[in-house]
Design an enzyme around this catalytic site. Sequence first.
Site, short mmCIF file in Angstrom:
data_model
loop_
_atom_site.label_atom_id
_atom_site.label_comp_id
_atom_site.label_asym_id
_atom_site.label_seq_id
_atom_site.Cartn_x
_atom_site.Cartn_y
_atom_site.Cartn_z
N LYS A 210 0.81 -1.15 -0.08
CA LYS A 210 -0.26 -0.33 0.02
C LYS A 210 0.79 0.98 -0.06
O LYS A 210 1.77 1.46 0.80
CB LYS A 210 -1.07 0.11 1.12
CG LYS A 210 -2.25 0.91 0.61
CD LYS A 210 -2.46 1.14 1.68
CE LYS A 210 -1.84 2.87 3.18
NZ LYS A 210 -1.38 4.56 2.00
N GLU A 286 9.87 0.91 10.90
CA GLU A 286 10.74 2.00 10.62
C GLU A 286 10.08 3.23 10.81
O GLU A 286 10.09 3.34 10.44
CB GLU A 286 11.63 1.95 9.41
CG GLU A 286 12.31 2.84 9.33
CD GLU A 286 12.72 4.16 8.83
OE1 GLU A 286 12.09 4.60 9.14
OE2 GLU A 286 12.93 4.19 8.34
N CYS A 320 12.81 10.90 8.41
CA CYS A 320 12.55 9.91 10.06
C CYS A 320 13.61 10.30 10.42
O CYS A 320 13.61 10.32 11.37
CB CYS A 320 12.26 8.45 9.37
SG CYS A 320 13.55 7.83 8.01
N GLU A 417 8.22 14.79 16.70
CA GLU A 417 9.03 15.25 15.37
C GLU A 417 8.33 16.36 14.55
O GLU A 417 7.10 15.43 14.57
CB GLU A 417 8.73 13.67 15.03
CG GLU A 417 9.77 13.12 13.70
CD GLU A 417 9.31 11.83 13.19
OE1 GLU A 417 8.05 10.98 13.30
OE2 GLU A 417 10.15 11.59 12.50
#
Length: 518
Positions: A210, A286, A320, A417
Amino acid sequence: MLRIVLSRTLPRISGISNCQYSAAAIPVPSAQPEVHYNKLFINNQWQDAVSKRSFPTINPATGEVICQVAEADKADVDKAVKAAREAFRFGSPWRRMDASDRGLLLSRLADAIERDTAYLAELETLDNGKPYAVSYSVDVPMVVKCLRYYAGWADKWEGKTIPIDGDFFCYTRHEPIGVCGQIIPWNFPLLMQAWKLGPALATGNTVVMKVAEQTPLTALYVASLIKEVGFPPGVVNILPGMGPSAGSAIASHMDVDKVAFTGSTEVGHLIQQASGSSNLKKVTLELGGKSPNIIMSDANMAEAVEQSHFALFFNQGQCCCAGSRTYVQDTIYDEFMERSVERAKSRVVGDPFNMKTEQGPQVDEEQFKKILGYISSGKREGAKLMCGGGVAADRGYFIQPTIFGDVQDGMTIAREEIFGPVMQILKFKTLEEVVERANDTKYGLAAAVFTKDIDKAHYISSGLRAGTVWINCYDVFGAQAPFGGYKYSGNGRELGEYGLDNYTEVKTVTIKVPQKNS
Ligand code: NAD
């Protein structure tokens, strides 16, 4: 100019350093590449969603709709899983294919992607907003290298013969896990696709992927190349769709053997839970990060400033592993700050198809608003806004390169983040102090240290709880080296030989023999 921009922006990306990219080597892009594929790719066929629903994909530089894309849902996931299961059937063409031929198919896929580099880079820039010069000279070449790297592994991933006690011959086989669900994000659409497909296909699995709803277009074009180069039907299925419907259907599917996810830690929790409450499928994650980047007083100042700028601002800050907590030793703090602000102010923000652009728009309105919200929180909580802090254009999702000084560890901008072009600079005094503060986070994806003293570098690097530590460099990636997180940043590793483990079942076979001899 482009050579300057690239050499300033991409000084250390492994694999890029050897390529002599220059403005002359990059073809002039079309800012309106034609979209050839906007349907679901199941069993090597283009299909509408069972529901017939579609969703718009948006050009983040303008906010305009590029096209409608078929929207996969649970029913489509079921179809794709069925196709992937059939392709994985005992005795199927894929299962009987020589490992070397699997490698050849991956190699051919890499060749086809390389052939279409310019088009893929245009499409990636259109859908994601990253500068075309970067799509062309970083993303696509790294995709090609990743697939070639794993193509080479296909017939080299060997088991062992094991000297167990007794009159037995014992060996292990490295077998594919089966049907692998793969859910990828929007920040590096092509590259994340390659990181997932490479090891899964090299080891003989089948895939239901996906792709992110913000950036479905390049993955669908790659699907057409997968068919072109000759992968059997059902081996790779690509579904654009939403996370809570299509993504969640993969994560909780009873006939998916493994799921690999890249994205937010929040969704990572859901993926792990879905496995636990369905069929205990294997899970690799991840996830996010809040990576410390430590600048010691003896560092080469110019290099440290440029690399720290790159560590945070590369890819519009949407990495990331972004170096989003820049810890600077007190004796050089003022100079580092001054030079970092000067560098951020010179960053070229604008049309991602312009060759001079270093920073394009954020991927979508949601991220854009979220980042502006973090900037407000930084101001509110008492950090010092040194530059930027606002919107950079009157349309699209552009944000000014922003730096906060006097950032304290407890502030929201130092803990969460941000995933945008917002740099936090923090002051520290001693080495022990900075290691402790650097580790005071739920994340553990990456970290860096800048120093000329190799002993300090080793000391700090061994103390940092992170899956990757860069010393005097940042964002150095190679298909050969593993990447992944400690703590809330995930589990498992992608890339390198380690990346193969997560797509492999180890089977132990033990045979009675008449008499063993040593
Ligand atoms: P996300 O985690 O929601 O999306 C990543 C992928 O997961 C997408 O394909 C999405 O459709 C899918 N997804 C979403 N909800 C799901 C669910 N319930 N079940 C299964 N799949 C699901 O990330 P986002 O909303 O696009 O971005 C939010 C934040 O995540 C960002 O601000 C950033 O902090 C972080 N992020 C991290 C990475 C990374 O590389 N680690 C990438 C993108 C975003």
